[in-house]
Design a protein around this motif. Sequence first.
Motif, PDB file in Angstrom:
ATOM      1  N   LEU A 419      17.663  18.363 -43.660  1.00 25.32           N
ATOM      2  CA  LEU A 419      16.799  17.509 -44.482  1.00 25.32           C
ATOM      3  C   LEU A 419      16.587  18.114 -45.865  1.00 25.32           C
ATOM      4  O   LEU A 419      16.642  17.408 -46.882  1.00 25.32           O
ATOM      5  N   VAL A 420      16.363  19.428 -45.917  1.00 25.82           N
ATOM      6  CA  VAL A 420      16.147  20.068 -47.219  1.00 25.82           C
ATOM      7  C   VAL A 420      17.470  20.224 -47.961  1.00 25.82           C
ATOM      8  O   VAL A 420      17.516  20.108 -49.192  1.00 25.82           O
ATOM      9  N   ALA A 421      18.551  20.450 -47.231  1.00 26.52           N
ATOM     10  CA  ALA A 421      19.857  20.495 -47.892  1.00 26.52           C
ATOM     11  C   ALA A 421      20.201  19.152 -48.516  1.00 26.52           C
ATOM     12  O   ALA A 421      20.825  19.087 -49.585  1.00 26.52           O
ATOM     13  N   ALA A 422      19.794  18.053 -47.860  1.00 25.29           N
ATOM     14  CA  ALA A 422      20.005  16.727 -48.442  1.00 25.29           C
ATOM     15  C   ALA A 422      19.237  16.584 -49.748  1.00 25.29           C
ATOM     16  O   ALA A 422      19.753  16.027 -50.732  1.00 25.29           O
ATOM     17  N   GLN A 423      18.001  17.092 -49.762  1.00 30.15           N
ATOM     18  CA  GLN A 423      17.245  17.088 -51.024  1.00 30.15           C
ATOM     19  C   GLN A 423      17.977  17.876 -52.098  1.00 30.15           C
ATOM     20  O   GLN A 423      18.057  17.454 -53.261  1.00 30.15           O
ATOM     21  N   ARG A 455       6.910  11.233 -41.526  1.00 33.49           N
ATOM     22  CA  ARG A 455       5.778  10.513 -42.110  1.00 33.49           C
ATOM     23  C   ARG A 455       6.075  10.208 -43.572  1.00 33.49           C
ATOM     24  O   ARG A 455       6.843  10.908 -44.236  1.00 33.49           O
ATOM     25  N   GLU A 456       5.459   9.159 -44.019  1.00 33.79           N
ATOM     26  CA  GLU A 456       5.674   8.742 -45.400  1.00 33.79           C
ATOM     27  C   GLU A 456       5.206   9.824 -46.364  1.00 33.79           C
ATOM     28  O   GLU A 456       4.233  10.528 -46.104  1.00 33.79           O
ATOM     29  N   GLU A 461      10.650   9.578 -49.046  1.00 38.52           N
ATOM     30  CA  GLU A 461      11.026   8.618 -50.075  1.00 38.52           C
ATOM     31  C   GLU A 461      12.243   9.112 -50.865  1.00 38.52           C
ATOM     32  O   GLU A 461      13.123   8.319 -51.238  1.00 38.52           O
ATOM     33  N   GLU A 462      12.320  10.413 -51.108  1.00 39.15           N
ATOM     34  CA  GLU A 462      13.480  10.964 -51.816  1.00 39.15           C
ATOM     35  C   GLU A 462      14.753  10.756 -50.993  1.00 39.15           C
ATOM     36  O   GLU A 462      15.798  10.380 -51.531  1.00 39.15           O
ATOM     37  N   LEU A 463      14.660  10.987 -49.697  1.00 38.58           N
ATOM     38  CA  LEU A 463      15.817  10.793 -48.830  1.00 38.58           C
ATOM     39  C   LEU A 463      16.197   9.321 -48.739  1.00 38.58           C
ATOM     40  O   LEU A 463      17.384   8.960 -48.774  1.00 38.58           O
TER      41      LEU A 463
END
Length: 709
Positions: A419-423, A455-456, A461-463
């Motif tokens: 998830l953080v790598a996607a960011q 959770r929102e 939202e960035e993903l």
Amino acid sequence: MSGSLPPDISVVVATRGRPEIVGEALSSLAAQTLPADAFEVVVVVNGSSDGTYEAVEEVARQQTDMHVRVLRSERPGVAHARTVGLWAARGTHMTIVDDDDRVTPHYLEDLLAAVEPGIVPLAWLADVEPDAPDAPDFANYYSDALTAALAIPGAAEGAPVPVVRLPQAISLNVGKLVPVSLARTVGYDFSLRGGSDFVFWTKAFAHEQFSFRVLPDRRACYLRTKVPDSLSRQEPGYDFSITQRLACIGSLESIPDSTGDVERLTRHMVRSQLVHAQRFLGRNPDQRTTVIEDVESRRLRRMFWSTVNEGAAQDLALLYCFTPWVGTAGIVAARRLRERGVLVDVVCKDLDEMRDRDTSLKVIADPWVARVAALGGPADFSSWGSVESWSGGVFAQLEEWGTDHRSVYSRAMWVASHLVAAQYKLRNPSVPWTAEFSDPISRTIHGRRRPGRAREGALLEELRSGMRAAGFEPPDHHDTFEWAEVAAYALADEVLFTNENQLEYMLDYCPDPALAERVRAVATVRPHPTLPPRFYDLAEPDYVLDEGVVNLGYFGAFYPTRGLTEVTGALEGLPAHVRSRVRLHVFTQDPATIRSAVVDAGLADCVVVNPYVGFLEFLALTRRFDVLVVNDADSSEHGPGGNPYLPSKLSDYLGSGTPVWAIVEPGSVMSRRSLAHTTLLGDVAAAAEVVTGLVAARAAGPVGASADL
């Protein structure tokens, strides 16, 4: 030198092949203000057969105002020559003067005046050019360090200075007095072609923890002649920067590990040597693998790759779970970094509240890691709050480092990694991202959705926006684990799977066929890495086996889906004379409970239950058993298709060279491997045949691989 009293000082001068130069050194000693009967000069001509000995003898005869002895040593090497001089010394203290250097007239007198038990006096050091011998230059690291030391309260008035406050003084043999008794106890390491000076002094401090006293007056000065062929002016190649430096570190390995000043000084001196390796690899990055193999072949306890690799990484790894925290996820990630062979900075999670530490695990990936930032805060496998917390820490750390990395790698079961790598990918779109899946993330072994709720907020939202920008519709729910999968599917430049079944299974339940097709286009299948053979010899576990029986080794958890009922069932049904010839050694997570179950099943005579061992101990043990047992997880409940799980320990077993018995599910990846023995999950009769065959083979000779190999 009058009477029978020994001199206070023996000055040892080693020389070879340059009698015209050593004469200058002897002349400076003849001009000493210390009375001539208080010191002697021992000149050792080493390894020369070119008239040097005779020439030096003639020079010595001309020095009628001091006592000079000239000795011959056929063996070349300055360390050996100094040892000859040391054992010939008649003084109570010894100092070294190199044959191309000189000392000022008050040198010996001022050093001797500062001597007292537990104190080593330090004279100043100045560099002189050969064509300007009367123009001393004190601008060098040694004298700079002495200047700084005099600022320590009391030092200027003669108060002792702790050696750890002045480690630069250890780096040179010259400029100080040492008791001859201590020098003889320590000795010089003849095997070293460079660095014997600092190794000698480090070992001397380890033997007798003295302090330094800096002479406040620069009139006592060692004059070091700059020569064109000195080591400091040579092009530092592999031999000087790597081979000789590692030899010095290896010599320091004789100093036991400790926690006090001895260990601090030893580590400082090791790091000072590794700076040479850092500079060499900066100029020759293509030599990294060669250097790593050289280092690892020596099995150095004090090897600080962080020093060698400092500031050199251009690539990034985001690994929520990493070594030294114990766990398969972190260990496999470390093995993968080693396999990739790319120097990385790592951001991981401090897992102290969830996992034990095992610092020995650092040996796996350390050669390929520059910086490691283990971020604090609450740790959790799936909590969205822990993901958000780690995300904030990761980007703060990257900003602090200020490095523009050229690639990013992440590996998951732990969802935060992807998830953080996607960011990171969204914020650095030109940087290639490799995302590895160890197992299906969003599905359990039973094929059910793994619970976890996003959770929102800014992260989600960035993903969501990033997926849409990539042309894929994001999930319309808050399943944390599915988000970790689809974010990698949509954004990663390479998606890595450990086996073909895993790829097909995960893409089969992918909610978007177009997304699945994208993954197929960028997918790579690569099994868990196997470490080089030398890793299997790093530990020496104290575990005794009965060599008269067949010893089976099993390492792993006893889950309902991955037990060992086939083997235990087979043992229960074997005739007593067969069962007595076999031992099943189990290493598992709850030995007390398993041991109780073994007793209840009447198998205590042939099943030995142990707690888990450390990873390196595990590797070493895999070579001791006759056969290693590994089994598939029972994935029959996850639905149609082949078993998507491949036990990571199979790769470790294969590296051991020990025959492997795989208990497999039909169609699994492991079922397609050519192994010594293969039986099916639940097939007790087939397991009994394997055990019976092994016992029969033992009776006929050593147990080995079956003929079908």
